[in-house]
Design an enzyme around this catalytic site. Structure first.
Site, PDB file in Angstrom:
ATOM      1  N   GLU A  49      41.557   2.780  15.292  1.00 50.38           N
ATOM      2  CA  GLU A  49      40.801   1.708  14.616  1.00 50.38           C
ATOM      3  C   GLU A  49      39.331   2.048  14.796  1.00 50.38           C
ATOM      4  O   GLU A  49      38.760   1.840  15.864  1.00 50.38           O
ATOM      5  CB  GLU A  49      41.113   0.352  15.262  1.00 50.38           C
ATOM      6  CG  GLU A  49      42.566  -0.088  15.163  1.00 50.38           C
ATOM      7  CD  GLU A  49      42.956  -0.560  13.762  1.00 50.38           C
ATOM      8  OE1 GLU A  49      42.124  -0.496  12.841  1.00 50.38           O
ATOM      9  OE2 GLU A  49      44.120  -0.979  13.597  1.00 50.38           O
ATOM     10  N   CYS A  55      33.972  -4.990  13.910  1.00 49.52           N
ATOM     11  CA  CYS A  55      34.383  -3.818  13.124  1.00 49.52           C
ATOM     12  C   CYS A  55      34.538  -4.175  11.661  1.00 49.52           C
ATOM     13  O   CYS A  55      33.950  -3.544  10.790  1.00 49.52           O
ATOM     14  CB  CYS A  55      35.665  -3.241  13.685  1.00 49.52           C
ATOM     15  SG  CYS A  55      36.946  -4.465  13.934  1.00 49.52           S
TER      16      CYS A  55
HETATM   17  P1  NAD Z   1      32.558   4.250  21.198  1.00 51.25           P
HETATM   18  O1  NAD Z   1      33.391   5.139  20.353  1.00 51.25           O
HETATM   19  O2  NAD Z   1      31.245   4.735  21.650  1.00 51.25           O
HETATM   20  O3  NAD Z   1      33.363   3.875  22.514  1.00 51.25           O
HETATM   21  C1  NAD Z   1      34.623   3.255  22.478  1.00 51.25           C
HETATM   22  C2  NAD Z   1      35.401   3.632  23.707  1.00 51.25           C
HETATM   23  O4  NAD Z   1      35.759   5.008  23.642  1.00 51.25           O
HETATM   24  C3  NAD Z   1      34.651   3.462  25.021  1.00 51.25           C
HETATM   25  O5  NAD Z   1      35.549   2.952  25.970  1.00 51.25           O
HETATM   26  C4  NAD Z   1      34.220   4.884  25.359  1.00 51.25           C
HETATM   27  O6  NAD Z   1      34.043   5.091  26.727  1.00 51.25           O
HETATM   28  C5  NAD Z   1      35.404   5.660  24.842  1.00 51.25           C
HETATM   29  N1  NAD Z   1      35.152   7.052  24.472  1.00 51.25           N
HETATM   30  C6  NAD Z   1      34.043   7.587  23.888  1.00 51.25           C
HETATM   31  N2  NAD Z   1      34.240   8.901  23.654  1.00 51.25           N
HETATM   32  C7  NAD Z   1      35.496   9.197  24.057  1.00 51.25           C
HETATM   33  C8  NAD Z   1      36.299  10.374  24.068  1.00 51.25           C
HETATM   34  N3  NAD Z   1      35.831  11.537  23.601  1.00 51.25           N
HETATM   35  N4  NAD Z   1      37.558  10.303  24.554  1.00 51.25           N
HETATM   36  C9  NAD Z   1      38.064   9.143  25.009  1.00 51.25           C
HETATM   37  N5  NAD Z   1      37.347   7.987  25.052  1.00 51.25           N
HETATM   38  C10 NAD Z   1      36.087   8.015  24.573  1.00 51.25           C
HETATM   39  O7  NAD Z   1      32.446   2.870  20.371  1.00 51.25           O
HETATM   40  P2  NAD Z   1      31.654   1.540  20.762  1.00 51.25           P
HETATM   41  O8  NAD Z   1      30.185   1.798  20.579  1.00 51.25           O
HETATM   42  O9  NAD Z   1      32.121   1.012  22.070  1.00 51.25           O
HETATM   43  O10 NAD Z   1      32.175   0.535  19.629  1.00 51.25           O
HETATM   44  C11 NAD Z   1      31.538   0.364  18.414  1.00 51.25           C
HETATM   45  C12 NAD Z   1      32.322   1.053  17.307  1.00 51.25           C
HETATM   46  O11 NAD Z   1      33.681   0.651  17.341  1.00 51.25           O
HETATM   47  C13 NAD Z   1      31.828   0.679  15.929  1.00 51.25           C
HETATM   48  O12 NAD Z   1      31.775   1.819  15.108  1.00 51.25           O
HETATM   49  C14 NAD Z   1      32.899  -0.275  15.412  1.00 51.25           C
HETATM   50  O13 NAD Z   1      32.987  -0.349  14.015  1.00 51.25           O
HETATM   51  C15 NAD Z   1      34.122   0.274  16.042  1.00 51.25           C
HETATM   52  N6  NAD Z   1      35.164  -0.752  16.144  1.00 51.25           N
HETATM   53  C16 NAD Z   1      36.265  -0.643  15.356  1.00 51.25           C
HETATM   54  C17 NAD Z   1      37.246  -1.630  15.403  1.00 51.25           C
HETATM   55  C18 NAD Z   1      38.468  -1.557  14.535  1.00 51.25           C
HETATM   56  O14 NAD Z   1      39.394  -2.317  14.740  1.00 51.25           O
HETATM   57  N7  NAD Z   1      38.522  -0.662  13.579  1.00 51.25           N
HETATM   58  C19 NAD Z   1      37.100  -2.711  16.267  1.00 51.25           C
HETATM   59  C20 NAD Z   1      35.959  -2.779  17.063  1.00 51.25           C
HETATM   60  C21 NAD Z   1      34.992  -1.784  17.000  1.00 51.25           C
END
Ligand code: NAD
Length: 481
Positions: free
Chosen positions: A251, A285
Site C-alpha cells: 500500500e 494515503c
Molecule cells: P516510508 O516509506 O518512509 O516509511 C514507511 C515504513 O517503512 C517505516 O516504518 C520505515 O522505517 C520503513 N522502511 C523504509 N525503508 C524501508 C526498507 N527499505 N525496508 C523495509 N522498511 C523500510 O513512508 P512514510 O513517510 O512513513 O509514510 C508516508 C507514505 O506512505 C506516503 O507516501 C503515503 O502516501 C504512504 N501511505 C500509503 C498508504 C496506503 O494505504 N496506500 C497508507 C498510509 C501511507
C-alpha cells in the site's frame, strides 16, 4: 499469554512506561505540536530480530492449530482490551503523531482499531469448490503462511498496524511489526496490550529505523510482507523479496484526483470535499490531493471550500477544540511548504493559508488552497501529504479524466456530480484501485482496498484481504471416490 495488566485508571503515561527504552538508550521522540520530549523509543538490533523470529516460528504452529473460531475470539478480546484503554491510547497517539483528539483524528483512529478487529474476527472464509464436473472435485482453501512482517508509516500508525495484524493473526500466522520510527511509542504500547491476549511469540514488535525494517523484510523466515509507506521504500521491498520470495501486499503513495463535474452543487459538496482532502491534516494515503473543477462552477466551489477551511480550528493535539493539527515531522513540513512556495513562483493564487503558522509552533501549516495551477506544476504532480490542495480548472471532462490518469499512481479517486449515471461513466474511466462518487477516502472493513500502478498491489480488508494472508491450497479428487 499473560494477565490483563491495564486497569480503569490506566493513563497515557502508564502506557508509555510499558515501552520506553531504558534511560540513556534509544531514540528521542518529540511531540510535534509542542516540541516536548515524549520519550525514548527502543532501537532494536539484529540479535533482537533473531530472538523475535525464533519465538514467532516456535509459536506459529500452535496458534494456527487453534482454528478460526478461537483466533476470532482472541481478536474480539483484543478489541475489548483496546476499548478499555481507548482514551489513554488516543492521548498517547495525539501526543506522538500530532493529530488532535477530536474530529476524524485520534479518538476516531483508536475506535477504528477495535471495530476493525471485530469486523476481521467476524469474516467468513469458506472453502471454494472450483470444479465439480462429474469427473473431479477441486476444492480451494487458504492455509496460514507462517511468519508475516508488518511495516507501517506514521500517519495512521495504530489503525494501519491493526489493518496489517488483524487479518494476519486471524489466518493463523505469527507477525512481527516494525512501526514507523516517527511514531513507534503508541504502536508499541498498543502491541504490548494485544500481545497479552495471545500466545507468547505470536505477535512481536521490532522498533527502529529503515535499516531495521530492511533486515526484517529480508529475513529468510519471513513468508509475507505487509507494507504501507512510500513508493520508494516499496520498490526496495520488492527487491528484497527476491531473496526470500516473500509474498507482498504493498500500500504505497498516491496522488488522488477528484473530478467535479459541471452539474455538481458546490455548496452541497464543499464540506465532504474538504474532509476528503484534509482528513488527518492532509496526511492520508487516499486523501484528495488534486482537485479538477469544471470552469462553470470553479469559482463558486473555491469560495465554498475557503469558507469551510476558515471555520476549521487548527491547534494543539490535546486541545479539545482542534480538528486540524501540526504536520507530523519537519521532513514532511518542508515538503508541503516547498511545494506551496513553488506553486507561488509558478503563478498560483493562494486562496487560504500559504505561510507557516509559526505562532502555533514550528510544524503548523494552515489549510492552503491554491488555484491557477496546471498539470506539470509540482504541487499538482507530486504527493504533498499535508494541508495543501491544488484546485485545477478544466473545460472538458475528457481532459479532466486524462489529467487524473496521467500520473504513475492510482490509489483512490473521486467523481462529484448530481447525476449518478454520468458519475458512474466517469468513474469507470479513472485508473485507481478505489473510486468514490460524491465522497472521497471512505473505507470499510468489508470493502477491498488497494492501489494500482505506483500505488502498489494487493488488497486489504474483507474476505479478499483475508485470503492475501493465506496461501492457496487446492485438493483435487476423482468424483467417484
Ligand atoms: P516510508 O516509506 O518512509 O516509511 C514507511 C515504513 O517503512 C517505516 O516504518 C520505515 O522505517 C520503513 N522502511 C523504509 N525503508 C524501508 C526498507 N527499505 N525496508 C523495509 N522498511 C523500510 O513512508 P512514510 O513517510 O512513513 O509514510 C508516508 C507514505 O506512505 C506516503 O507516501 C503515503 O502516501 C504512504 N501511505 C500509503 C498508504 C496506503 O494505504 N496506500 C497508507 C498510509 C501511507
Amino acid at each position: 499469554m499473560s494477565a490483563d495488566t491495564t486497569t480503569a485508571t490506566t493513563t497515557e503515561d502508564d502506557l508509555l512506561a510499558r515501552v520506553v527504552a531504558p534511560e540513556g538508550t534509544g531514540e528521542e521522540i518529540f511531540e510535534p505540536a509542542t516540541g516536548d520530549l515524549l520519550g525514548r523509543a527502543p532501537v532494536h538490533t539484529t540479535d533482537d530480530l533473531e530472538r523475535l523470529v525464533a519465538a514467532a516460528t516456535e509459536a506459529q504452529a500452535g496458534w494456527a492449530a487453534l482454528g478460526h473460531g478461537e483466533r476470532s475470539a482472541r481478536l474480539n478480546r483484543i478489541a475489548d482490551r483496546l476499548d478499555a484503554v481507548a482514551e489513554p491510547l488516543a492521548r498517547l497517539l495525539a501526543r506522538e503523531q500530532g493529530k488532535p483528539l477530536n474530529g476524524p483524528n485520534a479518538r476516531f483512529e483508536v475506535g477504528a482499531c477495535s471495530s476493525w478487529l471485530r469486523a476481521t474476527a467476524a469474516l467468513e472464509l469458506q472453502e471454494e469448490v472450483v470444479v465439480d464436473d462429474g469427473q473431479q472435485v477441486s476444492v480451494l482453501t487458504y492455509r496460514p503462511i507462517g511468519l508475516v512482517a508488518a511495516v507501517g508509516p506514521w500517519n495512521w500508525p495504530l489503525m494501519i498496524t491493526v489493518w496489517q495484524v488483524a487479518p494476519s493473526l486471524r489466518m493463523g500466522n505469527a507477525v512481527i511489526v516494525k512501526p514507523s520510527e516517527k511514531t513507534p511509542l503508541s504502536v508499541l504500547a498498543m502491541l504490548s496490550i494485544m500481545a497479552e491476549e495471545l500466545p507468547e511469540g505470536v505477535l512481536g514488535a521490532l522498533s527502529g529505523g529503515r535499516e531495521v525494517g530492511a533486515s526484517l523484510v529480508a529475513h529468510p523466515a519471513v513468508r509475507k510482507v505487509m507494507f504501507t509507506g512510500s513508493t520508494a521504500a516499496g520498490r526496495k521491498i520488492v527487491e528484497a523479496s527476491g531473496a526470500n520470495l516473500a509474498r507482498l501486499t504493498l500500500e504505497l503513495g498516491g496522488n488522488d484526483a477528484g473530478i467535479v463535474l459541471p452539474d455538481a452543487d458546490p455548496k452541497a459538496i464543499a464540506q465532504d470535499v474538504f474532509w476528503g482532502a484534509f482528513i488527518n491534516t492532509g496526511q492520508t494515503c487516499a486523501a484528495l490531493k488534486r482537485l479538477y473543477v469544471h470552469e462553470s462552477i470553479h469559482d463558486e466551489l473555491v469560495e465554498a471550500l475557503a469558507e469551510v477551511a476558515r471555520a476549521m480550528p487548527m491547534g494543539r493535539s490535546l486541545d479539545e477544540d482542534s480538528v486540524l493539527g501540526p504536520v507530523q515531522n519537519s521532513m514532511q513540513f518542508d515538503v508541503v511548504s516547498g511545494l506551496v512556495e513553488d506553486a507561488k513562483q509558478r503563478g498560483g493564487t493562494i486562496v487560504t493559508g500559504g505561510e507557516p503558522l509559526t505562532d502555533l509552533g514550528p510544524l503548523f501549516y494552515p489549510v492552503t488552497l491554491v488555484t491557477g495551477l496546471h498539470d506539470g506544476d509540482r504541487l499538482v504532480d507530486e504527493e504533498q501529504f499535508g494541508p495543501a490542495l491544488p484546485i485545477v480548472k478544466y473545460s472538458d471532462v475528457d481532459e479532466a479524466v486524462a489529467s487524473a490518469n496521467r500520473l504513475d499512481v492510482g490509489l483512490g479517486a473521486s467523481v462529484w456530480s448530481s447525476d449518478p449515471a454520468r458519475a458512474q461513466e466517469v468513474a469507470d474511466r479513472v485508473e485507481a484501485g478505489s473510486v468514490w462518487i460524491n465522497s472521497h477516502g471512505g473505507i470499510h472493513p468489508m470493502v477491498p482496498f488497494g492501489g494500482v500502478k505506483g500505488s502498489g498491489y494487493g488488497l486489504e480488508f474483507g474476505v479478499e484481504g483475508l485470503k492475501a494472508l493465506g496461501v492457496p491450497k487446492v485438493v483435487t479428487r476423482r468424483s467417484a471416490e
